[in-house]
Write an enzyme that holds these catalytic residues in place. Structure first.
Site, PDB file in Angstrom:
ATOM      1  N   ASP A 137       1.110  -1.212  -0.076  1.00 42.91           N
ATOM      2  CA  ASP A 137      -0.027   0.136   0.115  1.00 42.91           C
ATOM      3  C   ASP A 137       0.742   1.162   0.101  1.00 42.91           C
ATOM      4  O   ASP A 137       1.852   1.199  -0.567  1.00 42.91           O
ATOM      5  CB  ASP A 137      -0.796   0.003   1.330  1.00 42.91           C
ATOM      6  CG  ASP A 137      -2.222   0.508   1.021  1.00 42.91           C
ATOM      7  OD1 ASP A 137      -2.489   1.848   1.017  1.00 42.91           O
ATOM      8  OD2 ASP A 137      -3.205  -0.146   0.697  1.00 42.91           O
ATOM      9  N   HIS A 188      -3.181   6.030   4.012  1.00 47.82           N
ATOM     10  CA  HIS A 188      -3.967   5.023   3.637  1.00 47.82           C
ATOM     11  C   HIS A 188      -3.520   3.616   4.100  1.00 47.82           C
ATOM     12  O   HIS A 188      -4.650   2.791   4.769  1.00 47.82           O
ATOM     13  CB  HIS A 188      -4.380   5.174   2.183  1.00 47.82           C
ATOM     14  CG  HIS A 188      -5.154   4.121   1.498  1.00 47.82           C
ATOM     15  ND1 HIS A 188      -4.968   2.865   1.023  1.00 47.82           N
ATOM     16  CD2 HIS A 188      -6.374   4.250   1.088  1.00 47.82           C
ATOM     17  CE1 HIS A 188      -6.106   2.166   0.613  1.00 47.82           C
ATOM     18  NE2 HIS A 188      -6.708   3.106   0.703  1.00 47.82           N
ATOM     19  N   SER A 203     -11.210  -0.627  -0.317  1.00 49.76           N
ATOM     20  CA  SER A 203     -10.063  -0.969   0.092  1.00 49.76           C
ATOM     21  C   SER A 203     -10.188  -1.106   1.681  1.00 49.76           C
ATOM     22  O   SER A 203      -9.200  -1.771   2.194  1.00 49.76           O
ATOM     23  CB  SER A 203      -9.186   0.595   0.502  1.00 49.76           C
ATOM     24  OG  SER A 203      -8.483   0.877  -0.962  1.00 49.76           O
TER      25      SER A 203
END
Length: 471
Positions: free
Chosen positions: A111, A145, A349
């Site tokens: 990620d 994130h 996600s």
């Protein structure tokens, strides 16, 4: 309540790798345009025999530079979010943790990196690899994130009720993308990139995670767009996935993708009447035979409006109203705060790491199952859609069911089990037979004779009684 994280600049726009969560920016990975013969566009081409995995070069393919977009900052002031996440309740994680906690299982988070400083990670976050910038090997997360994704997958329970799906699993952090870096092009490579990340380095990151003994890989990223030719980079990604699953025994969990009309996601929903010819292709979810592709479910039980459909969708998990660790603080967050405003954390996600964490639980409890058997167990025990096949293009085999996945007895896992071969059944439609009169005539004759005898008996009896009265 608004407890989230602050972004010091406006949300990023088109980049090089779609972040399928609601960190409000995304992009498509660039890849070469060479095409090969393809099947119906809902199915990727077969990998040529003896195709090996790509060589992991251990770093970015170009030299990225920092943009003027600031990194995320904490806005939670270490305060707690008191309510328990509905997804955690829906999945009954507390009951599931009676059977397994993910201890001894390594989950690779490919990620934007993972910041290890949140106390809910303890010392379980390990450097895994760097394909963006610097030498922190995944332990730097400017975007936030990846840290939020890791929190859903594996945060431990401290204060409050929040807990990740696998609270004792080890986290391998690999930074493969970021919207805070760019490549302006040079003489050797004139291709400009507004953010870091490429399909080829995603393939390398998968090989790297597999070679470092990850048992689960979570990819909350998608390369999504209209159908196109199958590129050399696409084939490299396909080969990396095959290598991880079949050679290194890794379960790969990936987001199904988000629908967006702003260039930040899949351009069009796959609502075709013919599912073999789709409007949008989401990769690596596209490689359905080798990955678990995760759709998002809302609190109501319906599939989320942003969740991309497709024949490749394997399973579903909560992907809305997400609570996770604050990526730059010690508390929790349920929102992303940017210069453009506040947005809830949501997206496929964040459905994906729920499934990745639960996969780690299954791998701990059933260590003898290989990667494909684990994937089959998760699909077989899911809360299947109520149709003939038990699967659809919106949620796959349905909402993941952790307790069932950890406790069900599946005959298919028994040694020597032979799946019954389906047999063709030939049926014909024939009209109902005509009326068979002889038996009916015999029956009616018998009834008539019985009635006559009864009447005669009554007549004789009545006559005898009358004579006695006269006498």
């Amino acid at each position: 309540m608004r407890t989230g994280m602050r972004r010091t600049t406006a949300a990023a726009t088109a980049g090089l790798l779609l972040l399928t969560g609601a960190v409000p920016h995304a992009s498509a990975q660039p890849s070469s345009s060479s095409s090969a013969a393809v099947k119906p566009n809902s199915v990727p081409p077969d990998l040529p025999p003896n195709t090996g995995p790509p060589v992991d070069k251990g770093g970015p393919d170009v030299k990225y530079e920092r943009t003027n977009k600031g990194c995320v900052e904490s806005d939670t002031k270490s305060e707690l979010i008191k309510q328990k996440p509905w997804g955690q309740v829906q999945l009954n994680l507390e009951q599931a943790h009676r059977f397994a906690t993910g201890k001894g299982i390594k989950i690779a988070i490919i990620d934007t990196g993972v910041d290890p400083r949140n106390p809910r990670f303890g010392d379980r976050v390990k450097a895994g690899g760097e394909y963006v910038f610097g030498d922190k090997n995944g332990l730097d997360d400017c975007d936030g994130h990846g840290t939020e994704v890791a929190g859903v997958a594996a945060a431990a329970k401290t204060e409050g009720d929040f807990v990740g799906a696998a609270p004792e699993a080890e986290i391998m952090a690999i930074r493969q993308t970021s919207d805070r870096f760019e490549f302006k092009g040079d003489a050797a490579n004139p291709e400009k990139r507004d953010s870091a990340g490429k399909v080829s380095t995603l393939a390398m990151a998968i090989v790297r995670a597999a070679n470092q003994n990850a048992k689960v890989i979570n990819i909350s990223l998608t390369n999504c767009g209209t159908p196109k030719g199958f590129s050399a980079d696409d084939q490299s990604l396909q080969a990396a996935i095959k290598y991880a699953v079949d050679v290194k025994n890794v379960v790969i969990v990936t987001a199904a993708g988000n629908l967006s009309d702003k260039g930040a996601g899949c351009p069009k929903q796959n609502d075709n009447l013919d599912p073999a010819n789709v409007n949008s292709i989401s990769s690596p979810a596209w490689f359905a035979n080798d990955v678990l592709s995760v759709a998002s479910i809302a609190r109501s039980g319906a599939v989320s409006s942003f969740s991309v459909w497709g024949p490749w969708v394997s399973i579903a998990a909560p992907g809305e109203e997400i609570i996770s660790v604050d990526p730059k603080g010690t508390g929790l967050t349920n929102a992303n705060v940017t210069a453009q405003g506040t947005t809830d954390i949501k997206g496929t996600s964040f459905a994906s790491p729920y499934v990745a964490g639960i996969t780690a639980l299954v791998r701990q409890r059933f260590p003898d199952l290989n990667a494909r058997q684990v994937m089959n167990r998760l699909k077989a025990t899911a809360l299947n859609p109520g149709n003939v096949s038990g699967k659809d293009n919106k949620v796959g085999y349905g909402m993941i069911n952790p307790v069932a996945a950890l406790t069900a007895v599946l005959p298919a896992e028994a040694k020597g089990f032979q799946k019954p071969e389906p047999k063709e059944m030939n049926t014909t439609v024939t009209p109902p037979p005509g009326i068979d009169w002889p038996p009916i005539i015999v029956a009616l004759s018998g009834i008539g004779l019985g009635v006559a005898l009864l009447m005669l008996t009554l007549f004789v009896r009545n006559s005898v009684n009358r004579r006695r009265k006269d006498a």
